[in-house]
Design an enzyme around this catalytic site. Structure first.
Site, PDB file in Angstrom:
ATOM      1  N   ALA A 134       0.502  -1.056  -0.122  1.00  0.00           N
ATOM      2  CA  ALA A 134       0.228   0.047   0.126  1.00  0.00           C
ATOM      3  C   ALA A 134       0.623   1.211  -0.066  1.00  0.00           C
ATOM      4  O   ALA A 134       1.733   1.603   1.019  1.00  0.00           O
ATOM      5  CB  ALA A 134      -1.157  -0.368   1.273  1.00  0.00           C
ATOM      6  N   GLU A 137      -2.176   7.080  -2.559  1.00  0.00           N
ATOM      7  CA  GLU A 137      -3.398   7.356  -1.515  1.00  0.00           C
ATOM      8  C   GLU A 137      -3.909   8.668  -2.097  1.00  0.00           C
ATOM      9  O   GLU A 137      -3.409   8.836  -3.559  1.00  0.00           O
ATOM     10  CB  GLU A 137      -2.710   8.605  -0.313  1.00  0.00           C
ATOM     11  CG  GLU A 137      -1.534   7.809   0.229  1.00  0.00           C
ATOM     12  CD  GLU A 137      -0.816   8.004   1.697  1.00  0.00           C
ATOM     13  OE1 GLU A 137      -1.203  10.051   1.471  1.00  0.00           O
ATOM     14  OE2 GLU A 137       0.201   8.072   2.466  1.00  0.00           O
ATOM     15  N   GLY A 141      -0.125   9.445  -6.678  1.00  0.00           N
ATOM     16  CA  GLY A 141       0.096   8.846  -7.884  1.00  0.00           C
ATOM     17  C   GLY A 141       1.385   8.115  -7.431  1.00  0.00           C
ATOM     18  O   GLY A 141       1.599   7.141  -6.705  1.00  0.00           O
ATOM     19  N   SER A 142       2.424   8.761  -8.464  1.00  0.00           N
ATOM     20  CA  SER A 142       3.517   7.722  -8.746  1.00  0.00           C
ATOM     21  C   SER A 142       4.211   8.615  -8.145  1.00  0.00           C
ATOM     22  O   SER A 142       5.669   8.136  -7.905  1.00  0.00           O
ATOM     23  CB  SER A 142       4.021   8.229 -10.402  1.00  0.00           C
ATOM     24  OG  SER A 142       3.563   7.387 -11.018  1.00  0.00           O
ATOM     25  N   GLY A 356      -7.817  -7.915 -36.495  1.00  0.00           N
ATOM     26  CA  GLY A 356      -9.102  -7.884 -36.823  1.00  0.00           C
ATOM     27  C   GLY A 356     -10.518  -7.656 -35.899  1.00  0.00           C
ATOM     28  O   GLY A 356     -10.318  -7.738 -35.560  1.00  0.00           O
ATOM     29  N   GLU A 380       3.370   0.110 -10.338  1.00  0.00           N
ATOM     30  CA  GLU A 380       4.943   0.604  -9.676  1.00  0.00           C
ATOM     31  C   GLU A 380       5.478   1.526  -9.928  1.00  0.00           C
ATOM     32  O   GLU A 380       7.357   1.346 -10.507  1.00  0.00           O
ATOM     33  CB  GLU A 380       5.295  -1.454  -9.854  1.00  0.00           C
ATOM     34  CG  GLU A 380       4.918  -2.246  -8.938  1.00  0.00           C
ATOM     35  CD  GLU A 380       5.866  -1.979  -7.860  1.00  0.00           C
ATOM     36  OE1 GLU A 380       6.351  -2.667  -7.654  1.00  0.00           O
ATOM     37  OE2 GLU A 380       4.278  -1.697  -7.000  1.00  0.00           O
TER      38      GLU A 380
END
Length: 403
Positions: A134, A137, A141-142, A356, A380
């Site tokens: 975890a 938040e 993000g990163s 296709g 990650e």
């Protein structure tokens, strides 16, 4: 001269993983894609298999498997240890299904985090748990340095408060590795990782996310309200060293980013093989003795995709080998993650397009692999973050100098 041939003991483990992918994952892949959040009970039988592989030094992604200082030392100074075994095996299982790979009991990304920074005593305690990770938040993000969750020492316990989102296998795991700050005034140097049992009071599961891909894997949102854990559950040193900065917890990514790159390599190989089959059945001839421009557009494009896959595969092996041999691999880990993530999204989408109507339909798994691959370019650390890390390493600039 670099020898790229895989050792026999690693091939044996990868062959086992491929069998599991072919005989367990592929047959139930569509079933759990359509039944989002349903627990894949068929994977429970894999728990004992995974444990046996770990005891034999062939773990997939767990703490004991990702440990580069394995008890089985090699005398020639060159090691192909737990990290390499984990990556090769995850390539095979993701050839079967990425979401199901992320749902294998006791093989969470948190296990690799434990392997990266746990001491021997912690590895003994947490080596066989199922650990999610975890970090993210709602407000970031990163940018992992923006962690707002806090951990305050109160006697012999840490008290954790905050909110965590996008926790892979958060509902099914037994433990979660939570990133939190022990001193907000000290900045990123104070961010530490803590092992939190899922049944700890105050650790509340708010909801499960509905997603584009990897739908067989649960993705959880947690609230931490005065969650108390023993101080021994802090991974690594409790000291806040502003000179060392963020390096302690970030070492986790040096293990997990090549692992995610391996996931991308695996699902992309599945799409590449299926595309080859579709093209062959359509009468397209692929000739490696002819230059690409002298072949049909479909054959030329296939050769491009295949060469892109090969480059990602080799970068992944390099970053993983460096981790096993205790060579600093932060740049190489980001290179492998960036290349493999971008390659997988490009390759799987092109495979859908080139196949296709067959590729776009649910008659096969091509469209599913395209959906599943996108997350591997995001979690990650996104593509953009990986490129930023590589640029900093190449230019010798700090995060403050190059943002």
């Amino acid at each position: 001269m670099i020898n790229l041939e895989l050792p026999k003991r690693l091939k044996a483990g990868a062959n086992q993983a491929h069998q599991a992918a072919a005989e367990i994952f592929r047959p139930i892949s569509r079933k759990y894609d359509l039944k989002e959040h349903a627990r894949p009970v068929e994977l429970d039988t894999m728990a004992s298999l995974v444990e046996g592989m770990a005891d034999a030094g062939q773990a997939m992604a767990g703490a004991s498997g990702g440990r580069s200082d394995s008890k089985k030392k090699q005398n020639d100074g060159v090691k192909n240890g737990g990290n390499m075994a984990s990556v090769l095996n995850v390539i095979e299982t993701c050839w079967g299904d990425v979401g199901l790979t992320l749902s294998i009991p006791y093989q969470g990304l948190g296990n690799s985090a434990i392997a990266a920074v746990a001491d021997d005593e912690q590895l003994e305690r947490f080596g066989k748990v199922w650990a999610a990770m975890a970090i993210t938040e709602p407000q970031f993000g990163s940018d992992s340095a923006a962690v707002a969750a806090t951990a305050k020492l109160d006697g012999d316990e840490y008290v954790l408060n905050g909110e965590k989102i996008f926790v892979t296998a958060g509902e099914r795991c037994t433990h979660v590795v939570v990133w939190a700050s022990v001193d907000k005034s000290a900045g990123r140097a104070a961010i530490k990782s803590f092992v939190v049992p899922r049944d700890t009071p105050g650790f509340e599961l708010v909801r499960l996310e509905h997603k584009l891909g990897i739908r067989s894997s649960d993705t959880a949102h947690f609230i931490l309200d005065n969650v108390r854990i023993p101080k021994e559950n802090l991974l690594g040193s409790p000291e806040v060293d502003t000179k060392k900065g963020f390096g302690g917890v970030m070492a986790t990514f040096d293990n997990t980013r090549p692992l995610v790159a391996g996931m991308a390599v695996g699902v992309a190989r599945a799409a590449l093989e299926k595309l080859r089959e579709v093209l062959t059945n359509a009468g397209v001839e692929i000739d490696y003795d002819k230059p690409a421009w002298a072949q049909s557009a479909a054959a030329s494009e296939y050769i491009r995709l295949e060469s892109d896959w090969e480059a990602a595969y080799l970068l992944t092996l390099r970053a993983t080998w460096m981790a096993d041999n205790k060579i600093p691999n932060s740049k190489e880990a980001s290179e492998s993650k960036a290349k493999a993530g971008r390659m997988a999204t490009d390759l799987t989408l092109r495979a859908v397009e080139m196949a296709g109507a067959y590729g776009y339909s649910e008659r096969d798994l091509l469209e599913k692999w395209a959906r599943d691959s996108k997350i591997l370019d995001i979690f990650e650390g996104t593509q953009q973050i990986q490129q930023l890390i590589v640029a900093r390493r190449e230019l010798g600039l700090s995060s403050a100098e190059l943002k």
